[in-house]
Design an enzyme around this catalytic site. Structure first.
Site: not given
Length: 304
Positions: A124, A122, A144-147, A126, A149-150, A13, A235
């Site tokens: 996450s 999100t 989900r996905g890399n930065v 958390r 994609t998000r 990524s 996680c």
């Protein structure tokens, strides 16, 4: 001195490559010969399931672990918050680079929704739990996905906003002018830190990487990850932790939430820098004794 080319393993990524190039530049400046070896991880390929459903601790790091064990790469560069607290046998933490911005931020399309109802994205648990704790009338959707994609998914959907780590967006110049700093949200253990791992027996790489280790950052993330490990978070639990060093004191905040954000157990403590042995562990034990043990059981049952 043995003079080999250090093969740097990385996810492919944009952010992962930025991190790997940063390590490469630092090693090259010290006179080492290096080459990048990009590898695709399962976490990048399977985007239609939430992370906790994939059931793999360290889904973003596993592919690189295997490449290292198979001797296809010598070292690997990770966002440290993605790395399981227990590394595979024979692989060790070699360097923690100086930590960047630790905060979470909200990328949004206007903030009117904060007073009413809204949809926040999100991936996450958390972030989800902390958002719902503060805004119980909102709903949270999986992202989900890399930065990159998000960011695209946020634009393509009718969500009000999405939560990102500030450091990731800053590193690849994607942080917009208009964002909300979530300074009330406790970050993930080791958020904003980059970790380089190597093989335990590879003295050449370990010696090279020791030059990149930032002692204060390493101290703080070690306390946070010790807290996480003792809570058995991996996680898959809404756990936040942040340690900061001021003069010769360590200030620590740790939180454990229920998945819906309704239950919260928090600890804040300060200790002398010379007394930090087992500090993260003892903070976690205090959380467990204040109802955390029952809450962790409930979280695990709810995620099954």
């Amino acid at each position: 001195m043995q003079n080999k080319t250090i093969r740097i393993g990385t996810r492919d990524s944009e952010l992962a490559l930025w991190q790997a190039h940063t390590v490469q530049d630092k090693l090259n400046n010290l006179g080492y010969s290096t080459t990048l070896v990009p590898v695709k991880s399962t976490g990048d390929i399977v985007l239609d399931k939430p992370l906790y459903e994939l059931g793999i601790i360290g889904i973003f790091t596993k592919t690189l672990d295997i490449a290292m064990i198979n001797n296809d790469i010598d070292i690997a560069v990770h966002s440290m918050k993605d790395v399981p607290t227990a590394l595979p046998k024979g692989i060790v933490e070699a360097a923690v680079l100086e930590r960047a911005n630790v905060q979470d931020i909200l990328i949004h399309k206007g903030l009117d929704f904060l007073q009413t109802q809204g949809i926040i994205a999100t991936g996450s648990l958390r972030r989800q739990a902390q958002w719902l704790h503060k805004y119980p009338e909102h709903s949270v959707v999986d992202l989900r996905g890399n930065v990159n994609t998000r960011m695209q998914k946020l634009q393509n959907n009718d969500w009000n906003g999405a939560i990102f780590a500030a450091a990731g967006l800053e590193r690849i110049n994607l942080k917009p002018k208009d964002y909300l700093d979530l300074d009330w949200m406790v970050p993930a253990p080791a958020q904003g830190a980059m970790l380089v791992v190597a093989k335990e027996e590879d003295t050449y790489c370990l010696e090279a990487l020791s030059n990149l280790d930032h002692i204060d950052s390493n101290t703080c993330v070690r306390i946070e990850r010790e807290f996480l490990r003792e809570l058995e978070g991996g996680c898959t639990a809404p756990i936040g932790a942040l340690a900061k060093i001021k003069e010769d004191q360590v200030h620590f905040t740790g939180v454990l939430f229920s998945l819906d954000g309704k239950d919260k157990i928090e600890i804040s403590k300060t200790i002398g820098l010379k007394d930090i042995k087992n500090f993260g562990k003892s903070c976690a034990q205090e959380v467990l004794s204040k109802g955390g043990k029952e809450l962790m059981k409930k979280i695990k049952a709810d995620l099954k």
